[in-house]
Write a protein that holds these residues in place. Structure first.
Motif, short mmCIF file in Angstrom:
data_model
loop_
_atom_site.label_atom_id
_atom_site.label_comp_id
_atom_site.label_asym_id
_atom_site.label_seq_id
_atom_site.Cartn_x
_atom_site.Cartn_y
_atom_site.Cartn_z
N GLU A 1 -24.97 -27.12 36.23
CA GLU A 1 -26.79 -25.53 36.30
C GLU A 1 -27.50 -26.00 35.34
O GLU A 1 -27.27 -26.17 34.06
N VAL A 2 -28.60 -25.02 34.99
CA VAL A 2 -29.47 -24.51 33.97
C VAL A 2 -29.20 -23.21 33.72
O VAL A 2 -29.24 -22.49 35.08
N VAL A 3 -29.14 -23.27 32.41
CA VAL A 3 -29.36 -21.42 32.90
C VAL A 3 -30.49 -20.96 31.09
O VAL A 3 -31.19 -21.94 31.31
N SER A 4 -30.84 -19.59 31.58
CA SER A 4 -32.13 -19.02 31.06
C SER A 4 -31.13 -17.60 30.38
O SER A 4 -31.44 -17.05 31.25
N PHE A 5 -30.72 -18.20 29.16
CA PHE A 5 -30.16 -16.52 28.40
C PHE A 5 -31.21 -16.10 28.23
O PHE A 5 -32.27 -16.24 27.63
N CYS A 6 -30.60 -14.61 28.47
CA CYS A 6 -31.72 -13.72 28.13
C CYS A 6 -32.24 -13.20 26.88
O CYS A 6 -33.46 -12.68 26.59
N GLU A 7 -31.93 -13.62 25.37
CA GLU A 7 -32.17 -13.59 24.23
C GLU A 7 -31.22 -14.54 23.28
O GLU A 7 -30.05 -14.48 23.73
N GLU A 8 -32.22 -15.16 21.99
CA GLU A 8 -31.62 -15.91 21.35
C GLU A 8 -32.25 -15.30 19.79
O GLU A 8 -31.26 -15.02 19.10
N GLU A 9 -33.35 -14.33 19.59
CA GLU A 9 -33.97 -14.56 18.85
C GLU A 9 -33.60 -13.55 17.45
O GLU A 9 -34.03 -13.49 16.77
N GLY A 10 -32.69 -12.28 18.62
CA GLY A 10 -32.74 -10.99 17.79
C GLY A 10 -34.09 -10.37 17.51
O GLY A 10 -34.18 -9.71 15.83
N SER A 11 -35.34 -10.87 17.97
CA SER A 11 -36.04 -10.20 17.21
C SER A 11 -36.51 -8.24 17.94
O SER A 11 -37.25 -7.29 17.30
N ARG A 12 -35.71 -8.19 18.96
CA ARG A 12 -35.77 -6.71 19.74
C ARG A 12 -34.64 -5.93 18.47
O ARG A 12 -34.76 -4.91 18.07
N PHE A 13 -33.27 -6.31 19.10
CA PHE A 13 -32.15 -5.81 18.42
C PHE A 13 -31.39 -6.78 17.32
O PHE A 13 -32.05 -7.84 17.08
N PRO A 14 -31.06 -6.54 16.27
CA PRO A 14 -30.26 -7.10 15.44
C PRO A 14 -28.94 -7.93 16.37
O PRO A 14 -28.07 -7.54 15.73
N LEU A 15 -29.44 -8.42 17.06
CA LEU A 15 -28.27 -9.27 18.65
C LEU A 15 -28.27 -10.50 18.75
O LEU A 15 -28.32 -10.99 19.61
N ALA A 16 -29.21 -11.43 17.78
CA ALA A 16 -29.51 -12.21 18.19
C ALA A 16 -27.96 -13.35 18.77
O ALA A 16 -26.86 -13.02 18.83
N TYR A 17 -28.47 -14.32 19.71
CA TYR A 17 -27.49 -15.09 21.06
C TYR A 17 -26.44 -13.86 22.04
O TYR A 17 -25.11 -13.97 21.77
N TRP A 18 -27.54 -13.04 21.67
CA TRP A 18 -26.88 -11.98 23.23
C TRP A 18 -26.55 -12.44 24.53
O TRP A 18 -25.67 -11.97 24.82
N GLY A 19 -27.17 -13.33 24.81
CA GLY A 19 -27.58 -14.21 26.09
C GLY A 19 -25.89 -15.23 25.75
O GLY A 19 -25.04 -14.74 26.62
N SER A 20 -25.78 -16.24 24.65
CA SER A 20 -24.78 -17.52 25.05
C SER A 20 -23.92 -16.71 24.40
O SER A 20 -22.48 -17.02 24.54
N GLY A 21 -23.86 -15.91 23.27
CA GLY A 21 -22.37 -15.18 22.96
C GLY A 21 -22.12 -14.39 23.68
O GLY A 21 -21.07 -14.22 23.78
N ASN A 22 -22.67 -13.18 24.91
CA ASN A 22 -21.41 -13.28 25.70
C ASN A 22 -21.23 -14.22 26.89
O ASN A 22 -19.83 -13.56 27.48
N VAL A 23 -21.79 -15.13 26.77
CA VAL A 23 -20.80 -16.55 27.77
C VAL A 23 -20.11 -16.64 26.94
O VAL A 23 -18.79 -16.77 28.26
N THR A 24 -20.35 -16.65 26.30
CA THR A 24 -18.85 -17.53 25.02
C THR A 24 -18.18 -16.90 25.02
O THR A 24 -16.96 -17.54 24.25
N GLY A 25 -18.29 -15.38 25.09
CA GLY A 25 -16.97 -15.09 23.70
C GLY A 25 -17.25 -14.87 22.51
O GLY A 25 -16.08 -14.61 22.07
N SER A 26 -18.39 -16.16 21.84
CA SER A 26 -18.61 -16.61 21.15
C SER A 26 -17.96 -15.04 19.25
O SER A 26 -18.42 -15.55 18.52
N LYS A 27 -19.00 -14.17 19.98
CA LYS A 27 -19.79 -13.30 18.92
C LYS A 27 -19.07 -11.88 20.03
O LYS A 27 -18.91 -12.38 20.35
N ARG A 28 -19.08 -11.26 18.75
CA ARG A 28 -18.07 -9.79 18.74
C ARG A 28 -19.65 -9.17 18.91
O ARG A 28 -20.07 -9.26 18.53
#
Lengths: 415, 415
Positions: A117-144
């Motif tokens: 699979e190839v994925v285009s994560f929605c978000e990593e930078e935290g540029s708009r909301f203070p939520l870096a890794y919103w993409g991969s964090g939700n996929v892995t459950g690594s981040k609350r």
């Protein structure tokens, strides 16, 4: 059968989406440029013969189903979002190269054993909301992400509102959390100049560094610059300067890739003829080994305390970010190096001082990261640049790695 | 004949004028509190039996005419304006004590030989307009005020408008410039804590320190805190920190009353995870001896250059203020010390790290400054405090000094 598009061609298409009048590209989570970009990515994936899916937070997947339905999947990709006025390569490279690689593999080798699979994560930078890794964090459950939906951007729009505005009503798409990923591979620009200085083609990432960030607050006593003798001063900035000199010297002596940075410093009252009564500064410490970070931070705290005491100042040091190092899989590192040797690419092992989506996968599955050089080390800037030849080498290496991991039976132990 | 009012009583009256709701007193040049204060000073002078006059910029004089019309005058006083939320003593003390002293001398000794004057300077602080010493600068001609009338306050009101608003139309009052002053004596609070720590009653000021102020600009290269190894950084803040540590150490080693202060520092881009590319900071160096200042500044420039070079940074150091030291008259210093001994007051010689109106007179006539202690060294604050007993000692000393200078024939050489 269509001719498969190369990474540079796909990158050039993505570079036209979100062009910022100030320079570079700006694609912030769920904004209009972001939506166009994810739609373009979905089209690219479909054009490459991949099955396209989107999840509840906007991660876009292109899948090449494997013959062994029981085997865990091999995932590659990166993030589509950018910082404001960002470059064309950060994030987008890993997506474009992943699409190009899967397309190529399917054309050349047909169906893999493991699902690719190839994925285009929605978000990593935290540029708009203070939520870096919103993409991969939700996929892995690594981040609350407690309370994330109520988080607001600089214009007061909540994440929930932004999601609904972009078509992500609750339950409209499949769940983000995945448990079927066995390996995660990411190709990324280095965002530093180590490889360029070493004239090296391929970077084998051994770990994504852990980071600790602190704020140090020094409390002295402000006073008149003319009437207060040196001997009785409680100068918070003089104390701070000693701390900074110590910190840099200690980091240089530590060596072994440790970096320590004071990026932000605020002085109060910040008037030319008043002895500073208060100083507050940031400390950012990174290394690939958690024990090294911990020991270094303890020594820093002691040294800072001593410096404060020498100036009769108070000192507090508070940690506000603690990201653990994410080691990359040793067997995958070895495999990347071997492929580079085979292809005649020079390579070096280095740690990533910047965070990446791969860091979120590392606690859950085997991960590999491949770096290619950034010209001048410049990133998060319209001046970000990596030459097409370097991109071609990175894509070839990624393609071969994915081939070995997903097509060749004995390539890698099940994880 | 009326009983003469004491310094503390006059000070208490002045403290009621311009009371600031935020604490302390605020009397800014030509504002309503300032006008009330100068009117009150004029009344106090008249009540003390002095002839009152006001000049074209608002300096108020009380004169006790001497018998020898050919002899130059002896002037004492200080400034009526304050910083915002200033204390009750800075400036006001010297005016109140001068009025009390002249009143007392007239009551006790009648007409002096030399004309004795007390002045309430309109301005010294530079709080409303960027024009410190507008009062004594116009009287002495020590300072050029080119274009001053067009200078604007924070609300956009020009000095010219403010003057007319306060009744100072052009040619409405006598010229400010004086050439008949032979001696200037000022009683002031120390605004430091040297005397308090030494438990000393009287400070004999040997000089008002010269000051040089610089801005130092360091130009490095900003970069990613994670991906830039320590060895290749061009960290402007790391360079700046070394400069600050050197500066403090050099000032401590120099000793002899030299003070060096970095009060203002601005870091750019000032973000926790970005290596600072630019730093700009102030340097304030003071000493009573111009040659010492010059030599110290030269060493500073060299050391800063070396520190910048160690970090591959550029450095510029630009002087934006250069006030020469103002030595006080040696014979008057001697006289102050002898009077203190005679009265049983402890005394010490010290330099004034802060500027004073006496500094403007020093190039033109013999000057003397007397300090009394400031509690905790606090000044420019509502917490400024000096005990009534200390004020009484200062006033007694001033009175005796003025007596010797203006009444006793052989007291002092003509200047």
């Amino acid at each position: 059968m269509k001719a498969s598009k190369g990474t540079s061609e796909l990158l050039a298409e993505l570079a036209t989406i979100g062009e910022d009048p100030r320079g570079g590209v700006t694609r912030l989570l769920y904004d209009s440029a972001w939506r166009q970009a994810q739609q373009a990515v979905a089209r690219m994936m479909a054009d490459a013969g991949l099955a396209v899916a989107i999840d509840e937070v906007g991660n876009v997947y292109g899948t090449l189903a494997g013959s062994d339905a029981a085997a865990s999947h091999v995932l590659t990709g990166s993030h589509i979002d950018t910082v404001p006025c960002g470059g064309h390569y950060d994030g987008a490279l890993g997506i474009a190269a992943g699409i190009a690689a899967l397309s190529q593999l399917q054309l050349q080798h047909g169906q893999p054993r493991r699902t690719l699979e190839v994925v285009s994560f929605c978000e990593e930078e935290g540029s708009r909301f203070p939520l870096a890794y919103w993409g991969s964090g939700n996929v892995t459950g690594s981040k609350r992400f407690d309370g994330a939906l109520a988080a607001k951007d600089s214009e007061g729009i909540s994440l929930r509102e932004a999601m609904i505005g972009a078509g992500f009503e609750p339950d409209a798409h499949r769940r983000s959390k995945r448990t079927d990923i066995g390996m995660y591979i990411e190709l990324h620009i280095e965002q530093g100049e180590v490889m360029e200085r070493a004239q090296c083609d391929i970077g084998v990432v051994d770990a994504i560094c852990g980071q600790r960030r602190y704020f140090v607050a020094i409390e002295g006593r402000s006073g008149h610059a003319g009437t207060t003798p040196m001997a009785i001063r409680e100068d918070a900035l003089a104390a701070g300067a000693e701390m900074l000199v110590w910190l840099r010297q200690a980091a240089v002596e530590q060596g072994d890739g440790l970096v320590a940075t004071v990026g932000k410093m605020d002085v109060s009252p910040n008037i030319a003829n008043v002895i500073p009564g208060k100083v507050r500064f940031s400390v950012d410490i990174r290394h690939r080994d958690e024990a090294v970070i911990t020991a270094f931070c303890e020594r820093t705290f002691e040294a800072f305390n001593e410096a404060a005491a020498r100036h009769s100042c108070g000192m507090t040091m508070s940690c506000w970010l603690n990201e653990r190092p994410a080691p990359m899989d040793a067997a995958i590192q070895e495999r990347i190096a071997r492929i580079a040797d085979w292809k005649g690419y020079s390579h070096m092992t280095l740690s990533s001082g910047a965070g990446h989506d791969a860091g979120l996968f590392a606690p859950h599955c085997a991960c590999g990261m491949i770096f290619i050089p950034s010209q001048g080390g410049i990133s998060h800037s319209p001046l970000e640049y990596t030459a097409p030849e370097a991109i071609a080498r990175g894509t070839e290496l990624l393609t071969e790695l994915l081939y070995q991991l997903a097509y060749v039976e004995e390539s890698h132990e099940e994880i």
